[in-house]
Design a protein around this motif. Structure first.
Motif, PDB file in Angstrom:
ATOM      1  N   ASN A 187       0.842  -1.194   0.000  1.00 12.12           N
ATOM      2  CA  ASN A 187       0.000   0.000   0.000  1.00 12.12           C
ATOM      3  C   ASN A 187       0.883   1.252   0.000  1.00 12.12           C
ATOM      4  O   ASN A 187       2.009   1.238   0.516  1.00 12.12           O
ATOM      5  N   THR A 188       0.336   2.342  -0.543  1.00  9.95           N
ATOM      6  CA  THR A 188       1.064   3.623  -0.688  1.00  9.95           C
ATOM      7  C   THR A 188       2.367   3.447  -1.455  1.00  9.95           C
ATOM      8  O   THR A 188       3.293   4.231  -1.279  1.00  9.95           O
ATOM      9  N   GLY A 189       2.448   2.403  -2.284  1.00  9.40           N
ATOM     10  CA  GLY A 189       3.676   2.167  -3.032  1.00  9.40           C
ATOM     11  C   GLY A 189       3.680   2.810  -4.407  1.00  9.40           C
ATOM     12  O   GLY A 189       4.680   2.768  -5.110  1.00  9.40           O
ATOM     13  N   GLY A 190       2.542   3.367  -4.809  1.00  2.00           N
ATOM     14  CA  GLY A 190       2.503   4.061  -6.099  1.00  2.00           C
ATOM     15  C   GLY A 190       1.676   3.359  -7.160  1.00  2.00           C
ATOM     16  O   GLY A 190       1.685   3.787  -8.310  1.00  2.00           O
ATOM     17  N   LYS A 191       0.943   2.298  -6.786  1.00  2.00           N
ATOM     18  CA  LYS A 191       0.161   1.566  -7.791  1.00  2.00           C
ATOM     19  C   LYS A 191      -0.925   2.461  -8.394  1.00  2.00           C
ATOM     20  O   LYS A 191      -1.095   2.518  -9.611  1.00  2.00           O
ATOM     21  N   THR A 192      -1.664   3.141  -7.532  1.00  4.59           N
ATOM     22  CA  THR A 192      -2.760   3.993  -8.017  1.00  4.59           C
ATOM     23  C   THR A 192      -2.230   5.150  -8.852  1.00  4.59           C
ATOM     24  O   THR A 192      -2.819   5.517  -9.875  1.00  4.59           O
TER      25      THR A 192
END
Length: 787
Positions: A333-338
């Motif tokens: 999460n919050t890794g930049g996928k979105t």
């Protein structure tokens, strides 16, 4: 037609707002609001070419002269209907004509902007009307005296009458009758001159009462002695209004003849403003125009989300369509996928709108017939839908509308429900899309989707890189490698007991652990390769830096050489001036003795001096080797005649040949106020060709002007027309004399003269800049002009 939800979740509206900020006019901003996303390949490529051409012009020139232009629709319609335009409307039309003319000249002189030429060619010029309006109308409320000879006559007569009225009233105020007045002042009521009379003395001052003070103690009386003059003044004011209306009607009639051209100018200016706004946005984002491909492929190099601070955004390479059409992205999460999803979707919309995208050269995009995005939590409270239900409702809608050549973006596909069921649903949805000729990118946390991407044709894994040592994401997209959960490593670093971690691992199937170990090994191997690549890049960059240093040193040596040559030439010039002074001194001495010498002896003495000077000049030029170079000698003229214009290479100036000696290869050259005897070796063809032969007296006139023209002109006390004529003549003289700066004295007064001066200066092409005088220069009473 791309649905509003896609615009919203991809934040396309934020891009439009940035685009609007780059437009100059309100019309340009409104045009930016109407920007369209096209599915037509030819249209998209044309828009991209326009943006590229605009970007090129901006990078070369820094700015584009899109001046103030206005929406003149109402004024044009009034002119066509025969209604008279007011001064403000005419000024707007003149300003729009000026903007069209200046932009046409600016862009018309440029090459390599073929996509913009249709708009440029449709811009029409009417400088005569434009100049006439600006000359006649000072502001939306004021017309210049120079608008017509009749208006000038009327206003001059009115001015004389006002002076006469003031004089008579001043006599009343200063006479014995002043004791009947409330104050010794002259004022105006109902547009007529009056004096304030005490109410108890109303019978003592004969005249017409026009007003009473609020207290009732003062009556404003128009004395009988000025009633007749006031009446005549009112008549002149009516004549003035009629003349102004006549002038406005004439201008309106001229406008009515070119209404279609004004409309076309407005359209072309708006489109060019919109195109250059796209160019400015591209420059601001450091954008590129990706190449178009028709093969449903995406290849983005170092793509940077345009709404994230450039200092913080992490660039990623995004590739889809080469061997696979579905990309499954995993990672923490919050890794930049979105952000990666939004970047891809937003780039596609920007590209199909004609906007450049912030990426590196060599990127490529295809054109989609539609773009769908299910991103973010849009739970509907009104419909009592859960997060999963909300997402699934939208996914169903996407699958119903989806055709070929679509881009589909899913964020956390299948999330919000039982993991096993959610993963199964996600795989089934991807399978449904896989049979369509579309591209899909989905993010997930499910391991089942990693396995699906590893085993299924036309589907590829990707992950967002995570640094276990720092427990932080790097935000870099890694294609071909599924994301590792890193849950055990993170937990251990955060202090969780090893026994608990080992117990957790025991509960996981051995094949899943093996997969995690394989992923870890692949990642470590990848890091090793990246380290070697980084070292190679570092060595390459060091070599580049060394090369740049070598070039800088070479440039520095060349500059030093140029400085030494320049210093040498300066020294030579000083030596020649000294020699010339010595010659003149000796000639002066001979002239003093001319009475004692006969003509033959005098000529011998003069020739002796000339030979001495020539020899000294040659000594300076050859022995010092600083006057001229071998390159100068190659350009030297071989035949020179009296009257020729020549370029003197040692002084970087042009001059006129007064005398020429073919035998000695020398010529007497006049450079400004200086005459010099110079060898042919330093005389070259002028930079700008001029016809040879005898010249007229223009040179003498210029020289005379430079001696006689003052650096200031005083216009105080003149009417506007006289001041205009005087100022225009003075400006011509100042330019001929080569004055860099002059001062126009116009005084304060009603500021009409000052405005008229500014109007003349705006239209005088040699004027570079003008400003109000500073303290010590005359303040608002003067205008300082630079040429």
């Amino acid at each position: 037609m791309i649905e509003n939800r896609t615009h919203r979740v991809l934040e396309y509206g934020e891009i439009i707002e940035k685009l609007k900020e780059c437009a100059v006019s309100e019309l340009g901003k409104k045009r930016a609001e109407k920007i369209a996303v096209s599915c037509d390949a030819r249209e998209v490529q044309l828009w991209q070419t326009e943006t590229t051409d605009a970007q090129s012009v901006l990078l070369q020139s820094g700015s584009v002269p899109i001046g103030a232009y206005y929406k003149n629709d109402e004024a044009i319609k009034r002119a066509e209907l025969g209604a008279t335009l007011d001064m403000g409307q005419l000024l707007h039309i003149a300003s729009s004509l000026r903007s069209a003319r200046k932009l046409k000249h600016f862009l018309g002189a440029r090459e390599g902007i073929s996509s913009l030429l249709p708009y440029v060619e449709n811009l029409t010029e009417h400088q005569d009307l434009e100049d006439a309006i600006f000359s006649a109308i000072i502001s939306p409320e004021e017309m210049s005296d120079s608008a017509s000879s009749e208006l000038r006559r009327i206003r001059k007569t009115m001015s004389t009458m006002k002076d006469s009225i003031r004089k008579k009233l001043d006599e009343i105020v200063s006479s014995s009758a002043s004791k009947f007045l409330q104050d010794g002042i002259v004022t105006m009521r109902q547009d007529r001159f009056v004096v304030p009379v005490k109410v108890e003395n109303k019978d003592k001052v004969a005249g017409i009462v026009h007003d009473t003070s609020s207290s009732g103690a003062t009556l404003f009386v128009e004395p009988m002695v000025i009633v007749e003059i006031n009446n005549k003044l009112q008549t002149l004011k009516n004549e003035e209004l009629r003349e102004i209306q006549r002038i406005l009607a004439d201008f309106t009639a001229r406008v009515a003849l070119i209404t279609e051209e004004i409309r076309q100018n407005q359209y072309s200016l708006t489109e060019l403003d919109f195109i250059f706004a796209r160019g400015k946005l591209s420059v601001a984002m450091k954008g590129e125009s990706p190449s178009y491909n028709a093969d449903m492929k995406i290849n983005l190099k170092q793509a940077r989300h345009p709404l994230i601070d450039r200092k913080k955004v992490v660039a990623s390479d995004i590739r889809v369509g080469e061997g696979y059409r579905i990309l499954v992205i995993t990672g923490p999460n919050t890794g930049g996928k979105t952000v990666t999803l939004k970047t891809l979707g937003l780039f596609s919309m920007m590209y199909q709108s004609g906007l450049h995208i912030p990426c590196d050269y060599g990127s490529s995009l295809c054109i989609f017939d539609n773009i769908f995005a299910d991103i973010g939590d849009e739970q509907s409270i009104e419909q009592s839908l859960s997060t999963f239900s909300s997402h699934m409702t939208h996914i169903v809608d996407i699958l119903d509308k989806m055709g070929e050549r679509n881009l589909i973006l899913f964020d956390e596909l299948g999330a919000g429900t039982d993991p096993i069921e959610g993963a199964a649903l996600a795989i089934s949805i991807l399978e449904q899309i896989r049979y369509r000729n579309s591209i899909c990118v989905a993010t997930t946390h499910y391991s089942e989707l990693k396995h699906y991407a590893l085993t299924q044709e036309d589907v590829e894994n990707a992950s967002m890189e995570f640094n276990v040592d720092t427990l932080s994401p790097t935000y870099r997209l890694v294609i071909g490698l599924p994301g590792k959960s890193n849950a055990f490593e993170i937990s251990e670093r955060l202090g969780l007991s090893k026994d608990i971690i080992q117990a957790a691992k025991a509960r996981i199937h051995t094949d899943k652990l093996a997969m995690e170990d394989i992923l870890k090994a692949i990642e470590e191997e990848k890091k090793a390769i990246e380290t070697e690549r980084s070292q190679s890049t570092k060595i390459y960059l060091q070599a580049k830096v060394l090369e740049e240093k070598m070039k800088a040193q070479e440039e520095k040596l060349n500059q030093k050489k140029e400085r030494e040559i320049l210093e040498g030439r300066k020294k030579a010039f000083a030596l020649i001036q000294d020699a010339q002074r010595q010659v003149e001194e000796q000639i002066r001495e001979i002239m003093e003795l001319k009475e004692q010498l006969d003509r033959e002896d005098l000529n011998k003495e003069l020739e002796k001096v000339r030979r001495k000077v020539r020899q000294k000049m040659k000594d300076y030029s050859y022995e010092e080797n600083i006057l001229y170079s071998e390159e100068d000698m190659k350009k030297a003229l071989q035949i020179i005649s009296v009257g020729d214009r020549v370029y003197v290479s040692t002084f970087h100036q042009e001059g006129t040949v007064l005398e020429s000696d073919e035998k000695k290869k020398e010529a007497v050259v006049q450079m400004g106020a200086m005459k010099m005897n110079l060898p042919y070796e330093i005389l070259q063809q002028p930079k700008k060709q001029k016809k040879s032969g005898n010249y007229t007296g223009a040179g003498k006139i210029l020289k005379q002007k430079s001696k006689t023209v003052r650096t200031e002109v005083d216009l105080r006390g003149m009417d506007m027309e006289t001041a205009r004529m005087e100022l225009e003549k003075y400006l011509d003289d100042a330019v001929l004399a080569g004055l860099p700066q002059i001062t126009v004295i116009h005084g304060m007064g009603t500021m009409v003269l000052k405005k008229g001066v500014e109007q003349v200066l705006k239209q005088y092409k040699p004027v570079k800049h003008f400003r109000q005088g500073k303290y010590g220069e005359g303040g608002a009473g003067v205008t300082v002009v630079e040429f």
